[in-house]
Scaffold this active site. Structure first.
Site, PDB file in Angstrom:
ATOM      1  N   CYS A  70      29.550  26.885 -92.834  1.00 55.24           N
ATOM      2  CA  CYS A  70      28.794  25.907 -92.057  1.00 55.24           C
ATOM      3  C   CYS A  70      29.291  24.529 -92.489  1.00 55.24           C
ATOM      4  O   CYS A  70      30.398  24.414 -93.033  1.00 55.24           O
ATOM      5  CB  CYS A  70      27.285  26.077 -92.238  1.00 55.24           C
ATOM      6  SG  CYS A  70      26.666  25.666 -93.870  1.00 55.24           S
ATOM      7  N   GLN A  71      28.498  23.499 -92.290  1.00 55.68           N
ATOM      8  CA  GLN A  71      28.960  22.158 -92.651  1.00 55.68           C
ATOM      9  C   GLN A  71      29.052  21.986 -94.163  1.00 55.68           C
ATOM     10  O   GLN A  71      30.062  21.563 -94.681  1.00 55.68           O
ATOM     11  CB  GLN A  71      28.039  21.092 -92.042  1.00 55.68           C
ATOM     12  CG  GLN A  71      28.526  19.671 -92.273  1.00 55.68           C
ATOM     13  CD  GLN A  71      29.883  19.398 -91.633  1.00 55.68           C
ATOM     14  OE1 GLN A  71      30.193  19.898 -90.562  1.00 55.68           O
ATOM     15  NE2 GLN A  71      30.706  18.601 -92.300  1.00 55.68           N
TER      16      GLN A  71
END
Length: 109
Positions: A66-67
């Site tokens: 994810c980020q």
């Protein structure tokens, strides 16, 4: 149970091998389209429950991205509950991957 993490350098090394892991990016489609790891697949976290069972049937190692790590942690918990083996989470997410100078696919507006 906590999902094991994999470092950027470990993932890069595995990606260069014949049996590279599948990289599953759980960010939103917009985030994924703007920048992602080449060859990764996008299954947004909010859509993961409806795909968890089919993903759990993959017989290859999977690295969740994810980020920065929070959404990947949630995704790994859901996938582990669905029975997915060989699951790891990218330490630091796409932000760490990019800051380490690793290749990305980027869409320019």
């Amino acid at each position: 149970m906590t999902t094991p993490m994999i470092s950027v350098s470990e993932l890069r090394e595995l990606a260069n091998q014949h049996h590279a892991p599948r990289v599953l990016d759980v960010r939103t489609p917009g985030e994924f389209q703007s920048v992602h790891i080449p060859g990764s697949y996008n299954v947004p976290l909010d859509l993961l429950p409806e795909h968890a069972q089919e993903l759990a049937e993959l017989d290859e190692p999977v690295v969740v991205v994810c980020q920065s790590g929070a959404r990947a942690t949630k995704a790994c918990a859901a996938l582990a509950e669905a029975g997915m083996p060989n699951l790891r989470r990218l330490e630091g997410g796409i932000a760490a991957w990019e800051s380490a100078g690793q290749p990305v696919t980027r869409r320019f507006a």
